[in-house]
Design an enzyme around this catalytic site. Structure first.
Site, PDB file in Angstrom:
ATOM      1  N   CYS A   2      68.865 -35.602 -17.371  1.00 26.12           N
ATOM      2  CA  CYS A   2      69.836 -36.676 -17.605  1.00 26.12           C
ATOM      3  C   CYS A   2      69.562 -37.902 -16.740  1.00 26.12           C
ATOM      4  O   CYS A   2      69.134 -37.788 -15.598  1.00 26.12           O
ATOM      5  CB  CYS A   2      71.240 -36.199 -17.277  1.00 26.12           C
ATOM      6  N   ARG A  27      61.882 -39.002 -18.245  1.00 27.72           N
ATOM      7  CA  ARG A  27      62.433 -37.803 -17.603  1.00 27.72           C
ATOM      8  C   ARG A  27      62.798 -36.730 -18.617  1.00 27.72           C
ATOM      9  O   ARG A  27      63.015 -35.582 -18.247  1.00 27.72           O
ATOM     10  CB  ARG A  27      63.679 -38.174 -16.798  1.00 27.72           C
ATOM     11  N   TRP A  74      70.370 -34.470 -21.224  1.00 28.76           N
ATOM     12  CA  TRP A  74      69.540 -33.297 -21.466  1.00 28.76           C
ATOM     13  C   TRP A  74      70.526 -32.136 -21.438  1.00 28.76           C
ATOM     14  O   TRP A  74      71.106 -31.813 -20.394  1.00 28.76           O
ATOM     15  CB  TRP A  74      68.494 -33.174 -20.352  1.00 28.76           C
ATOM     16  N   ASN A 100      75.770 -36.761 -14.341  1.00 27.16           N
ATOM     17  CA  ASN A 100      74.590 -35.889 -14.227  1.00 27.16           C
ATOM     18  C   ASN A 100      74.975 -34.724 -13.340  1.00 27.16           C
ATOM     19  O   ASN A 100      75.684 -34.921 -12.335  1.00 27.16           O
ATOM     20  CB  ASN A 100      73.430 -36.604 -13.515  1.00 27.16           C
ATOM     21  N   GLY A 101      74.460 -33.552 -13.643  1.00 30.05           N
ATOM     22  CA  GLY A 101      74.746 -32.393 -12.807  1.00 30.05           C
ATOM     23  C   GLY A 101      75.491 -31.339 -13.598  1.00 30.05           C
ATOM     24  O   GLY A 101      75.618 -31.421 -14.823  1.00 30.05           O
ATOM     25  N   GLU A 470      48.123 -22.220 -14.084  1.00 27.36           N
ATOM     26  CA  GLU A 470      48.451 -23.610 -14.403  1.00 27.36           C
ATOM     27  C   GLU A 470      47.974 -23.963 -15.818  1.00 27.36           C
ATOM     28  O   GLU A 470      48.684 -24.611 -16.588  1.00 27.36           O
ATOM     29  CB  GLU A 470      47.824 -24.540 -13.355  1.00 27.36           C
ATOM     30  N   LYS A 474      50.287 -25.300 -18.916  1.00 33.39           N
ATOM     31  CA  LYS A 474      50.011 -26.577 -19.601  1.00 33.39           C
ATOM     32  C   LYS A 474      49.912 -26.358 -21.094  1.00 33.39           C
ATOM     33  O   LYS A 474      50.481 -27.099 -21.883  1.00 33.39           O
ATOM     34  CB  LYS A 474      48.706 -27.161 -19.041  1.00 33.39           C
ATOM     35  N   GLU A 477      53.436 -25.441 -22.591  1.00 32.25           N
ATOM     36  CA  GLU A 477      54.515 -26.441 -22.586  1.00 32.25           C
ATOM     37  C   GLU A 477      54.308 -27.572 -23.591  1.00 32.25           C
ATOM     38  O   GLU A 477      55.274 -28.139 -24.076  1.00 32.25           O
ATOM     39  CB  GLU A 477      54.825 -26.972 -21.183  1.00 32.25           C
ATOM     40  N   HIS A 493      44.999  -3.167 -17.447  1.00 32.00           N
ATOM     41  CA  HIS A 493      46.063  -2.262 -17.009  1.00 32.00           C
ATOM     42  C   HIS A 493      47.317  -2.390 -17.880  1.00 32.00           C
ATOM     43  O   HIS A 493      48.422  -2.126 -17.427  1.00 32.00           O
ATOM     44  CB  HIS A 493      46.398  -2.503 -15.536  1.00 32.00           C
ATOM     45  N   LYS A 588      61.143 -34.331 -17.334  1.00 31.74           N
ATOM     46  CA  LYS A 588      60.168 -34.652 -16.295  1.00 31.74           C
ATOM     47  C   LYS A 588      60.717 -34.320 -14.912  1.00 31.74           C
ATOM     48  O   LYS A 588      60.007 -33.897 -14.026  1.00 31.74           O
ATOM     49  CB  LYS A 588      59.815 -36.142 -16.379  1.00 31.74           C
TER      50      LYS A 588
HETATM   51  O1  M6R Z   1      58.785 -32.693  -9.895  1.00 29.54           O
HETATM   52  P1  M6R Z   1      58.367 -31.309  -9.570  1.00 29.54           P
HETATM   53  O2  M6R Z   1      56.941 -31.202  -9.211  1.00 29.54           O
HETATM   54  O3  M6R Z   1      59.243 -30.663  -8.524  1.00 29.54           O
HETATM   55  O4  M6R Z   1      58.577 -30.488 -10.905  1.00 29.54           O
HETATM   56  C1  M6R Z   1      58.367 -29.112 -10.951  1.00 29.54           C
HETATM   57  C2  M6R Z   1      58.253 -28.640 -12.375  1.00 29.54           C
HETATM   58  O5  M6R Z   1      59.421 -28.911 -13.081  1.00 29.54           O
HETATM   59  C3  M6R Z   1      57.066 -29.310 -13.096  1.00 29.54           C
HETATM   60  O6  M6R Z   1      55.870 -29.085 -12.418  1.00 29.54           O
HETATM   61  C4  M6R Z   1      56.937 -28.751 -14.524  1.00 29.54           C
HETATM   62  O7  M6R Z   1      56.535 -27.425 -14.471  1.00 29.54           O
HETATM   63  C5  M6R Z   1      55.991 -29.615 -15.339  1.00 29.54           C
HETATM   64  N1  M6R Z   1      56.529 -29.822 -16.638  1.00 29.54           N
HETATM   65  C6  M6R Z   1      54.663 -29.002 -15.512  1.00 29.54           C
HETATM   66  O8  M6R Z   1      53.824 -29.757 -16.323  1.00 29.54           O
END
Ligand code: M6R
Length: 593
Positions: A2, A27, A74, A100-101, A470, A474, A477, A493, A588
Site C-alpha cells: 500500500c 511497490r 494491496w 497502511n498497515g 534464489e 526468481k 515469482e 532422498h 516491492k
Molecule cells: O526490501 P527487502 O529486500 O527487505 O524485501 C525482501 C523480499 O520481500 C524481496 O526480496 C522479495 O523476495 C522480492 N520480490 C524478490 O524478488
C-alpha cells in the site's frame, strides 16, 4: 505494498497526489483511490477504482484543488474490490481516511464500539474512520483521533480529513512508515520518500506514535497524549526514480544489465587506495562479537545465505541466517555477544522491523544493509551500509541481490586478515558479468524448449545451492512456474519422485570440489526423463554445458552464476506474456507482517 500520498497547499493537490501515487506504483497494488476537496461543493469527493492507476485517472474530475489524499491498496483484509479500496469515509460522511498497515484488534473494536455501524467494506481500516467519527461526537477532531489511536493494536500510517475543517489534514504513524515533506508552496505527506519529490525541500520521518496536524503553510507535531514535540527537518535528497527503461522492454531486464555498473560503483564507494570505507569502530565492534545473526526476507535472505559462507570463510566469526518473520516471534537461543545484520533492499520490510524493535529493546547491536539510505531500517539500526544499486523498480529483485552479496563480501573482507585483493576480484566479476550479458542471446530460445512444464528444479551444492534457491524464487515469482532450489545431493532422498518426462532440471556448477557430484545427480534425473540444462564456470565446464561463464574467484561465483538464472526467469515470463515488472499478488516493499 500500500502507498499513501497527501497534499495541502497552494498548488494543485490532485496532480501532486496522482504523481505521487504513480511513483509508488512500483511497490505493487491492486486498487487505487483519492479524495479531493471540491471547491464548488465545499466538500470532499471520493473516487476509487479497482486495478491500475490509469483506471482512477480516467475517472478524475477536471477541477484543481488545494487538498487531496490518495492511496494504492494491496489487499490484506477483504478482497480486491472498489468498496475495499481506500480512501474510506465514515457513515456520517464527515471523516475520510487512508491507511497502511493492519489493525489486529479491528473485530474487537467493532463489537465494543461500532455495532450500530453498517460497514461498507470488509477492511480493517474502516474501523478507524468510524471510531474517529464516534469519538468526535464529544471531542475535538484532534482528541478523537488520539483516542482512536490509543485503542488501535497493530500498525498504521494514516491520513485523516475532516469535512467540517477541510483546510487541515492529519497524519499519524505506528510501525508503518510515514514521511512529511515541507516545500515553499505546501505540505506533502507519504509512505515513501518517492511521494515527496518535486514538492518538498525538507522532510521529517515520523516516529512511532506521533501525529502531525498540517495546514497549507505549516505543521505541528505531537504525541498521542497531545504534547507538542520538537523536530528537526532534513534536506530531501533522493535518487529520482529512473523511469526510463532505455533500450529495454522491462525494468527487470534493464536492472539485470545494470549489474556490472552497480558492482563497479560499489567498488568505487567502498575502496580507496589503501583502505575500505567502512567505519573502523564498526569493524572493531563486529570483530569482537561471538556470532553474527543475519536477518532478512526473500531474495535478501538468499543473499544472506551467500554472505554467511563468505564471512565464515574470511573470518572466525560463526554466522547464522534467519528468515525475519520467523525470528521476530520464534528467535533461537542467542550467544552471549551477538551482532545482528539486517539485509533489505527497500529498508522497509515489516518483518525485519519487528525484529529490529525487539533487538533494540534488548540493546543488541544492529547493522542494516540497504539500498535506501533514508529508509526506516537504515534510520533505526545503530549503523547502516548502503548497497548503491540505484533505484530498483521491478518487483523481482536482481541488482540488489548481487549488490548485497558484494557489500557482504567487502564487510567480510574488512573483518578479515586480508591476504588477497578483493577489489581486483570484484572488478573481474564485473567484467565476467558484462561478457556474459553481451552474449546471452541463446537463453531466450533455450527457455522456450526447456521450461514447458508447470514445475522446475534448480540443483547445486554449496554456494551453487544457495544461488539455486534464489534462482527458483526468481523463476516462480515472475513466471508462476512452481520451482524448487535444491541441494543436488538431497534430491534422491525423496523429491526425485517428482521427476517425470521432460521435468526441467537446471544445474549450477561452479564449485570444483562438488562439480562431478552434481553432474552425477544430473544423470540420475536424466535417467528418469528430466530435461536438463547446465550453467557452469569455465574451470569446471564440460563441452556440452549450456552456459559457460568466465572464471571468477570461487567465493564470488554467486555474483556471476545468478545472472543466467535471472535471464531464464525473465524470458520464461516473457514467453508467457506476463506482467514481468509487476507480477501478480506481489509488492516491492512488504510493509505488513
Ligand atoms: O526490501 P527487502 O529486500 O527487505 O524485501 C525482501 C523480499 O520481500 C524481496 O526480496 C522479495 O523476495 C522480492 N520480490 C524478490 O524478488
Amino acid at each position: 505494498m500500500c502507498g499513501i500520498v497527501g497534499y495541502i497547499g497552494n498548488n494543485n493537490a490532485k496532480t501532486i497526489v496522482m504523481d505521487g501515487l504513480r511513483r509508488l506504483e512500483y511497490r505493487g497494488y491492486d486498487s487505487a483511490g483519492v479524495s479531493l476537496f471540491n471547491p464548488d461543493t465545499n466538500g470532499f469527493e471520493l473516487i476509487k477504482k479497482k486495478g491500475r492507476i490509469v483506471n482512477l485517472e480516467a475517472a478524475l474530475p477536471g477541477y484543481s484543488t488545494p487538498i487531496a489524499i490518495g492511496h494504492t491498496r494491496w489487499a490484506t483484509h477483504g478482497k480486491v474490490s472498489q468498496e475495499n479500496a481506500h480512501p474510506h469515509v465514515s457513515a456520517s460522511g464527515r471523516f475520510t481516511i487512508v491507511h497502511n498497515g493492519v489493525i489486529d484488534n479491528h473485530m474487537e473494536l467493532r463489537k465494543r464500539y461500532l455495532e450500530h455501524v453498517e460497514f461498507k467494506s470488509q477492511t480493517d481500516s474502516e474501523v478507524i474512520v468510524e471510531l474517529i467519527d464516534l469519538f468526535s461526537k464529544n471531542l475535538s477532531t484532534d482528541s478523537a483521533i488520539r483516542k482512536t489511536l490509543s485503542a488501535l493494536e497493530g500498525s498504521y500510517a494514516l491520513l485523516v480529513m475532516d469535512n467540517t475543517d477541510p483546510f487541515t489534514m492529519y497524519g499519524a504513524k505506528h510501525k508503518s512508515p510515514l514521511l512529511l515533506g515541507k516545500g515553499e508552496e505546501g505540505m506533502v505527506i507519504g509512505s515513501d520518500m518517492m511521494a515527496l519529490i518535486d514538492v518538498a525541500d525538507n522532510y521529517l520521518a515520523l516516529d512511532d506514535e506521533t501525529l502531525v496536524r498540517m495546514d497549507t503553510k505549516n505543521f505541528t507535531l505531537y504525541n498521542i497524549d497531545g504534547d507538542v514535540l520538537p523536530y528537526k527537518l532534513s534536506k530531501l535528497e533522493v535518487d529520482e526514480i529512473d523511469s526510463d527503461k532505455g533500450e529495454f522492454d522491462h525494468f527487470m531486464l534493464k536492472e539485470i544489465h545494470e549489474q556490472p555498473a552497480v558492482l563497479r560503483r560499489i567498488i568505487g564507494e567502498y575502496f580507496n587506495e589503501t583502505h575500505i570505507r567502512i567505519d573502523d569502530a564498526l569493524i572493531h565492534s563486529i570483530a569482537s562479537r561471538d556470532r553474527i545473526y543475519i536477518l532478512a526476507a526473500g531474495t535478501s535472505m538468499h543473499a544472506g545465505l551467500v554472505g554467511k559462507t563468505l564471512i565464515e570463510k574470511l573470518t572466525d566469526i560463526p554466522v547464522e541466517v534467519h528468515v525475519a518473520s520467523e525470528f521476530a516471534y520464534d528467535p533461537p537461543k542467542l550467544t552471549a555477544n551477538p551482532q545482528f545484520i539486517m539485509i533489505s533492499q527497500s529498508g522497509e520490510t515489516a518483518d525485519l522491523r519487528a525484529c529490529l524493535m525487539n533487538l533494540k529493546k534488548d540493546a543488541h547491536p544492529t547493522l542494516t544493509l540497504t539500498n535506501v539510505k533514508t529508509s526506516t531500517l537504515a534510520r533505526e539500526a545503530d549503523h547502516f551500509l548502503q548497497l548503491f544499486a540505484g533505484p530498483e523498480i521491478a518487483v523481482a529483485s536482481t541488482k540488489a541481490y548481487t549488490a548485497q552479496i558484494a557489500v557482504l563480501a567487502i564487510l567480510g573482507y574488512a573483518l578479515s586478515a586480508q591476504s588477497f585483493d578483493l577489489k581486483r576480484e570484484l572488478s573481474e566479476v564485473a567484467i565476467a558479468m558484462e561478457d556474459f550479458l553481451s552474449k546471452s542471446n541463446s537463453i531466450e530460445s533455450d527457455v522456450k524448449t526447456l521450461l514447458t512444464k508447470r514445475n522446475a528444479f534448480y540443483i547445486g551444492r554449496g554456494l551453487d545451492n544457495k544461488v539455486c534457491m534464489e534462482a527458483a524464487l526468481k523463476l516462480k515469482e515472475i513466471s508462476y512456474i512452481q520451482t524448487e532450489g535444491f541441494a543436488a545431493g538431497e534430491l534422491k532422498h525423496g523429491t526425485i519422485a517428482l521427476i517425470e518426462e521432460d521435468t526441467p532440471v537446471i544445474a549450477i556448477i561452479a564449485n570444483e570440489k562438488t562439480a562431478e557430484n552434481t553432474r552425477s545427480n544430473l544423470s540420475e534425473v536424466e535417467s528418469r526423463g528430466a530435461k536438463t540444462y547446465t550453467i557452469a564456470l569455465e574451470s569446471v565446464a564440460h563441452d556440452d554445458d549450456d552456459i559457460v561463464l568466465n572464471n571468477v574467484s570461487p567465493l564470488l561465483s554467486p555474483l556471476i552464476t545468478v545472472i543466467p538464472t535471472q535471464l531464464i526467469a525473465y524470458y520464461a515470463a516473457l514467453h508467457r506474456d506476463l506482467d514481468i515488472d509487476k507480477p501478480r499478488n506481489l509488492a516491492k516493499s512488504v510493509t505488513v507482517e
